[in-house]
Design a protein around this motif. Structure first.
Motif, short mmCIF file in Angstrom:
data_model
loop_
_atom_site.label_atom_id
_atom_site.label_comp_id
_atom_site.label_asym_id
_atom_site.label_seq_id
_atom_site.Cartn_x
_atom_site.Cartn_y
_atom_site.Cartn_z
N LYS A 1 -12.06 1.66 4.17
CA LYS A 1 -12.33 0.39 4.85
C LYS A 1 -11.35 -0.70 4.44
O LYS A 1 -10.95 -1.54 5.25
CB LYS A 1 -13.76 -0.07 4.56
CG LYS A 1 -14.84 0.68 5.31
CD LYS A 1 -16.19 0.04 5.04
CE LYS A 1 -17.31 0.74 5.80
NZ LYS A 1 -18.64 0.14 5.50
N PHE A 2 -10.95 -0.69 3.19
CA PHE A 2 -10.03 -1.71 2.69
C PHE A 2 -8.68 -1.63 3.40
O PHE A 2 -8.10 -2.65 3.79
CB PHE A 2 -9.85 -1.56 1.18
CG PHE A 2 -8.82 -2.48 0.59
CD1 PHE A 2 -9.09 -3.82 0.41
CD2 PHE A 2 -7.57 -1.99 0.22
CE1 PHE A 2 -8.14 -4.68 -0.14
CE2 PHE A 2 -6.62 -2.83 -0.32
CZ PHE A 2 -6.90 -4.19 -0.50
N TRP B 1 0.81 -1.21 0.00
CA TRP B 1 0.00 0.00 0.00
C TRP B 1 0.85 1.27 0.00
O TRP B 1 0.45 2.28 -0.59
CB TRP B 1 -0.96 -0.01 1.18
CG TRP B 1 -0.28 -0.07 2.51
CD1 TRP B 1 0.03 -1.20 3.21
CD2 TRP B 1 0.17 1.04 3.29
NE1 TRP B 1 0.67 -0.87 4.39
CE2 TRP B 1 0.76 0.51 4.45
CE3 TRP B 1 0.14 2.42 3.12
CZ2 TRP B 1 1.31 1.31 5.45
CZ3 TRP B 1 0.70 3.22 4.10
CH2 TRP B 1 1.28 2.68 5.25
N LYS C 1 -19.38 -2.92 2.05
CA LYS C 1 -18.33 -3.53 2.88
C LYS C 1 -16.94 -3.00 2.51
O LYS C 1 -16.14 -2.65 3.37
CB LYS C 1 -18.37 -5.05 2.74
CG LYS C 1 -19.61 -5.69 3.35
CD LYS C 1 -19.56 -7.21 3.18
CE LYS C 1 -20.80 -7.85 3.80
NZ LYS C 1 -20.79 -9.33 3.64
N ASN C 2 -16.62 -3.04 1.21
CA ASN C 2 -15.32 -2.54 0.73
C ASN C 2 -14.14 -3.17 1.46
O ASN C 2 -13.12 -2.51 1.71
CB ASN C 2 -15.25 -1.02 0.85
CG ASN C 2 -16.19 -0.31 -0.10
OD1 ASN C 2 -16.56 -0.84 -1.14
ND2 ASN C 2 -16.60 0.90 0.26
N LYS C 3 -14.26 -4.46 1.79
CA LYS C 3 -13.17 -5.14 2.49
C LYS C 3 -12.19 -5.81 1.51
O LYS C 3 -11.07 -6.13 1.88
CB LYS C 3 -13.75 -6.20 3.43
CG LYS C 3 -14.52 -5.62 4.61
CD LYS C 3 -13.60 -4.84 5.54
CE LYS C 3 -14.34 -4.37 6.79
NZ LYS C 3 -13.46 -3.60 7.70
N THR C 4 -12.65 -6.05 0.29
CA THR C 4 -11.79 -6.65 -0.73
C THR C 4 -11.68 -5.69 -1.91
O THR C 4 -12.54 -4.83 -2.10
CB THR C 4 -12.36 -7.99 -1.21
OG1 THR C 4 -13.59 -7.75 -1.92
CG2 THR C 4 -12.61 -8.93 -0.04
N THR D 1 -18.29 4.94 0.34
CA THR D 1 -17.14 4.66 1.20
C THR D 1 -17.57 3.92 2.46
O THR D 1 -16.90 2.97 2.89
CB THR D 1 -16.44 5.98 1.59
OG1 THR D 1 -15.90 6.59 0.43
CG2 THR D 1 -15.32 5.71 2.59
N SER E 1 -4.92 3.73 5.88
CA SER E 1 -5.55 4.70 4.97
C SER E 1 -5.07 6.11 5.27
O SER E 1 -4.83 6.90 4.35
CB SER E 1 -7.07 4.61 5.06
OG SER E 1 -7.52 4.91 6.37
N GLY F 1 -8.07 0.19 6.26
CA GLY F 1 -8.15 0.40 7.69
C GLY F 1 -7.75 1.82 8.05
O GLY F 1 -7.14 2.53 7.24
N GLN G 1 -14.70 -5.57 -4.17
CA GLN G 1 -15.77 -4.76 -3.59
C GLN G 1 -15.46 -3.27 -3.74
O GLN G 1 -16.34 -2.47 -4.05
CB GLN G 1 -15.94 -5.11 -2.12
CG GLN G 1 -16.53 -6.49 -1.88
CD GLN G 1 -16.52 -6.90 -0.42
OE1 GLN G 1 -15.79 -6.33 0.39
NE2 GLN G 1 -17.33 -7.90 -0.08
N VAL G 2 -14.20 -2.91 -3.53
CA VAL G 2 -13.77 -1.51 -3.71
C VAL G 2 -13.98 -1.07 -5.15
O VAL G 2 -14.50 0.02 -5.43
CB VAL G 2 -12.29 -1.34 -3.30
CG1 VAL G 2 -11.75 0.02 -3.74
CG2 VAL G 2 -12.13 -1.50 -1.79
#
Length: 454
Positions: free
Chosen positions: A261-262, A235, A355-358, A351, A268, A264, A361-362
Motif C-alpha cells: 500500500k505504501f 524506492w 492503512k500502511n500509507k506512511t 498488509t 511495489s 502502490g 504505519q508500515v
C-alpha cells in the motif's frame, strides 16, 4: 584546554562515571563470565540495562556523548571470544570453506571431517567448538552472510582470534550505520531521535551482537538503510539494501508484502521484482540442486525440530501433553507444519487491513507481524527481539524495550550441565511482555511510553 576539560567533566560527571562503570561491567561480562553462572549474568545485565536507561535519560540532549559511549562499549569485547554462543565457530568454518573455493552449503562439517579435509585452518578447533548440533547439519546462513564470514577469515590469516576481531569490527560498523540512518529517519518524521539510542546502548544488542557476533545487526543495517531511502522517495535504490538484508537473514522476506500500500501497485511490483532479481543474483554463485535441497531441509528443521524460549507454543504443549495423549515430538511436527502458513496469513492481514500509507504505519505493521511471529514460534533465541528495537521508535509502542530486558531470563536454560528450560522464568518473561502490551493497547495515546521518557 584543562579548564575546558574540567568544565566538561563537571557538567557530565555522573554520566561519565556511568560510562566507565558500564565498561567495567561489560569487561566482566565478556571476559569473566561462564554461561552457566546465571546469577552473575543477570546481575550484570540488569545493572547494565539500568545504566543504559540513565544515560539516555540524562544525555538525550547530547547525542555525541551517547554515540561515543556506544562505541566505547563495543570496543570492550574486541579481543574476547563469545562466551554465550558457539555459533561463531560455524561462521569461521563456513568462511574458511568459501575462501578455499568450496561451497559451504553442500557438505556438513561431519562429512568434511570424515573425509579428513585439511584445507580448513583450525579445523579441529572449529569443529569441536561449533558443537554436534551444528556439525551434523548443512549451513543455514544466507549467501551475503557467507561473504562476511570469508572476509573475516581472509583478513585474519587463519587465526581464530583474528577472525573474531574482524567480526567484532563488522558488527561495530553495522551498528554505527543503524544509528546514523535511524536518527535521520526519526528526524524525517519529527520523532525524537533519542529513541535510536535504545538500540545503540541496549545491553541486549551489546551482548548478543557485539559480544556473541550474531548477524542480526548487519541485516538491520541494510533494513534501516532501506527505510531511510524509502522515506526519501528513492524506492528503486531501496531495493538494493533490502535484497542485501534478505541475503544476510531471511526474516525481511516476511515483511516485504507490507510495503504494497505504501508504494502502490506499480511501484511495489517494480520494487518486488528488483528485490527478487538482486536476491537471485546473490544466490546464483552457490546455486545447485543440492543447495536447494540442503538449505530447505536445514531451514525446515527450525520449524519442526527445535524449541527454545517459546511462549504460546509452551502453553499449548503443557496443555495438550497434560490433558491428551499427544506426544511432544508429534506436537512440534504439527505446529512446525502450520507455523509458516499462519505467519504468511498474518503478514497478508497486516498488509491489507491497516492503512500502511506512511512509513510509521508500515513500521508499526512490521512490528506486529514480527511480534506475533515470535509469539507463535517454537524457537525464540534472545537475539530475535532485537529486530523490534529498530521498528518501535517509528510506532507508539514501547514494549520491545521491556522485552529486551526480560528475554535474558531465557538463559536460565544453561544453568545446569545440559540445556534445560525453566518454565517459571519463561512465564515471567512473557507475562511482563504480554502485560505491558495489554497496557499500551488499552491506552489511546500510549501513556505507557512515558515510563521510558525523561
Amino acid at each position: 584546554m584543562p579548564t575546558a576539560l574540567n568544565t566538561y567533566y563537571r557538567l557530565h560527571k555522573f554520566p561519565i562515571l556511568m560510562v566507565l562503570g558500564s565498561m567495567v561491567l561489560y569487561w566482566s561480562f565478556f571476559y569473566d563470565l561462564a554461561r552457566a553462572d546465571f546469577i552473575k549474568l543477570i546481575s550484570l545485565y540488569v545493572a547494565l540495562f539500568y545504566l543504559a536507561y540513565k544515560l539516555i535519560q540524562l544525555e538525550s540532549w547530547n547525542p555525541k556523548f551517547l554515540w561515543v559511549a556506544g562505541i566505547m562499549f563495543r570496543l570492550v569485547p574486541l579481543l574476547a571470544l563469545p562466551n554465550l554462543s558457539q555459533d561463531f565457530y560455524r561462521f569461521i568454518w563456513d568462511g574458511e570453506l568459501l575462501l578455499s573455493g568450496q561451497n559451504p552449503y553442500l557438505q556438513t562439517p561431519n562429512d568434511i571431517m570424515a573425509l579428513g579435509d585439511t584445507t580448513i585452518a583450525n579445523a579441529q578447533t572449529l569443529f569441536e567448538g561449533m558443537g554436534s548440533l551444528s556439525a551434523r547439519h548443512y549451513s543455514n546462513y544466507p549467501p551475503l552472510n557467507q561473504v562476511f564470514f570469508a572476509l573475516a577469515t581472509f583478513f585474519s590469516g587463519g587465526q581464530l582470534l583474528g577472525a573474531v576481531i574482524v567480526l567484532h569490527l563488522i558488527m561495530l560498523l553495522a551498528d554505527l550505520g543503524i544509528l546514523h540512518f535511524g536518527r535521520k529517519l526519526l528526524g524525517h518524521f519529527n520523532l525524537d531521535p533519542k529513541w535510536a539510542f535504545w538500540y545503540f546502548l541496549n545491553p541486549l544488542v551489546l551482548v548478543e551482537l557485539s559480544g556473541n557476533l550474531h548477524f542480526e545487526g548487519v541485516m538491520l543495517f541494510f533494513f534501516v538503510w532501506t527505510l531511510y531511502l524509502l522515506a526519501q522517495g528513492k524506492w528503486a535504490w531501496a531495493a538494493l539494501p533490502y535484497a542485501a538484508s534478505i541475503l544476510v537473514k531471511l526474516v525481511p522476506l516476511l515483511l516485504l508484502p507490507v510495503l504494497f500500500k505504501f508504494l502502490g501497485f506499480k511501484k511495489s511490483a517494480a520494487f518486488y521484482t528488483l528485490t527478487l532479481v538482486l536476491v537471485l543474483l546473490g544466490v546464483a554463485p552457490f546455486f545447485s540442486e543440492a543447495f536447494v535441497i540442503n538449505y530447505q531441509s536445514t531451514v525446515g528443521l527450525w520449524f519442526s525440530n527445535f524449541e527454545f524460549n517459546a511462549s504460546l507454543y509452551n502453553f499449548l504443549k503443557w496443555s495438550l501433553t497434560h490433558f491428551t495423549d499427544i506426544k511432544n515430538y508429534e506436537l512440534i511436527k504439527t505446529v512446525g507444519s502450520i507455523t509458516p502458513w499462519l505467519t504468511l496469513a498474518m503478514a497478508l492481514a497486516f498488509t491489507f487491513i491497516p492503512k500502511n500509507k506512511t512509513l510509521p504505519q508500515v513500521a508499526t505493521s512490521m512490528l506486529w507481524i514480527l511480534t506475533l511471529y515470535y509469539f507463535i514460534s517454537t524457537t525464540v533465541h534472545p537475539w530475535y527481539p532485537i529486530f523490534l528495537l529498530v521498528l518501535f521508535p517509528l510506532s507508539r509502542f514501547r514494549y520491545p524495550i521491556l522485552w529486551s530486558l526480560t528475554v535474558i531470563l531465557s538463559y536460565t536454560a544453561y544453568m545446569g550441565e545440559s540445556v534445560t528450560e525453566r518454565p517459571l522464568f519463561i512465564v515471567l518473561e512473557y507475562l511482563a511482555v504480554f502485560g505491558f502490551i495489554f497496557y499500551e493497547l488499552t491506552r489511546k495515546q500510549s501513556k505507557a511510553a512515558h515510563i521510558f521518557k525523561k
